[in-house]
Design an enzyme around this catalytic site. Structure first.
Site, PDB file in Angstrom:
ATOM      1  N   GLU A 162       0.823  -1.208   0.000  1.00  0.00           N
ATOM      2  CA  GLU A 162       0.000   0.000   0.000  1.00  0.00           C
ATOM      3  C   GLU A 162       0.860   1.263   0.000  1.00  0.00           C
ATOM      4  OE1 GLU A 162      -3.799   2.032   2.261  1.00  0.00           O
ATOM      5  OE2 GLU A 162      -2.660   0.499   3.324  1.00  0.00           O
ATOM      6  N   GLU A 176     -12.031   2.099   3.776  1.00  0.00           N
ATOM      7  CA  GLU A 176     -10.934   2.531   4.655  1.00  0.00           C
ATOM      8  C   GLU A 176     -11.081   4.020   4.981  1.00  0.00           C
ATOM      9  OE1 GLU A 176      -8.847   0.830   6.250  1.00  0.00           O
ATOM     10  OE2 GLU A 176      -6.854   1.721   6.311  1.00  0.00           O
TER      11      GLU A 176
END
Length: 304
Positions: A185, A280
């Protein structure tokens, strides 16, 4: 009006069903216990619906399923007890939901930097990969988030990149035999982080050359770091295995910022993506009203 279409347009929140008195409709109750599932596989996290499901993780999972969500993600899964992990795994299975990402976190995984090449950091990372295999079995997970950590200013960028690649190759050797995938990420939280861009992550995944090492494309972070979302995803698509969501500015649900999620989700859907899309972000509004508004925001941008 065709009743399933009516239910879908109403959003079918649990509060609505209760207020409507679902059991008073003969032959109707079984059909509307749950909302129609979202077409995109949006995955909430624990705490997102705490006001509607104050009874704990099982009740919150049931609420998620009732609203049409088909997956969960839980960054802190490694910190949970074995009993709690097993309970989550069983509940997901019972509800027909799947597990999204949890974080391969060896403590403060930003400061445990694979870019340094230090053996102590590599050892911590590999030990956490081994632990993650067992956790993944308990909860039915396939994907785990990896952040390589901080930039190492005493080393040239090429050397740092080489260190990260070698560490991830070692991690892939642990995960690949179990069909597991670490998703790297790139983040926008801190300019000292090593991994910040999609093309950089793409290059690393190509170098690791394993199905166990792919990209987690977080729309919020990438909007902040580089924008041009659809074009960038298109260039790096072959390595993207997982997507996360958050509007910018604010990191809240779609419709609270500048990103045209309807267009972005339409493009992702047309690419044939059937993976998990993690929610998220935080809730823009407080309490039960904020939770219902969040669900409605996702109904508006879900692909038809």
């Amino acid at each position: 009006m065709e009743r399933r279409g009516f239910i879908k347009r109403m959003g079918v929140g649990s509060a609505f069903l209760s207020a409507a008195g679902a059991l008073s409709f003969p032959g109707f109750a079984e059909e509307i216990k749950r909302a129609i599932p979202f077409n995109m596989d949006f995955a909430p996290h624990f705490g997102m619906f705490r006001n509607h499901a104050p009874g704990g993780i099982v009740e919150e999972l049931k609420f998620m399923a009732d609203q049409g969500f088909r997956s969960l993600e839980d960054n802190g899964m490694l910190k949970r007890s074995v009993a709690e992990q097993e309970l989550i795994g069983k509940t997901l299975q019972d509800l027909g939901m799947r597990m999204g990402v949890f974080v391969i976190d060896g403590g403060d995984n930003w400061k445990v930097s694979l870019a340094t090449g230090k053996q102590e950091f590599l050892d911590t990372f590999l030990a956490t990969c081994r632990t993650s295999v067992e956790v993944a079995k308990r909860v039915g997970a396939k994907w785990m988030t990896v952040v390589p950590g901080y930039f190492e200013r005493n080393l040239p960028l090429g050397v740092q990149t080489g260190n990260v690649i070698e560490a991830l190759k070692r991690g892939a050797e642990i995960l690949e035999p179990h069909g597991l995938t670490m998703v790297l990420e790139p983040l926008s939280d801190n300019p000292d982080l090593f991994l910040r861009h999609a093309d950089q992550t793409y290059m690393i995944c190509k170098a690791v050359d394993s199905p166990a090492c792919k990209i987690l494309y977080d729309i919020y972070h990438m909007q902040r770091n580089e924008g041009n979302l659809i074009a960038t995803m298109d260039k790096t698509w072959s390595e993207i295995a997982y997507i996360q969501i958050g509007d910018n500015p604010g990191r809240k649900e779609p419709g609270t910022g500048e990103i045209n999620f309807s267009n972005v989700f339409k493009w992702i859907h047309e690419k044939g993506f059937t993976g998990v899309m993690g929610m998220e972000h935080g809730n823009a509004g407080p309490g039960k009203e904020g939770e219902l508004a969040l669900i409605e925001a996702y109904r508006k941008v879900d692909v038809k």
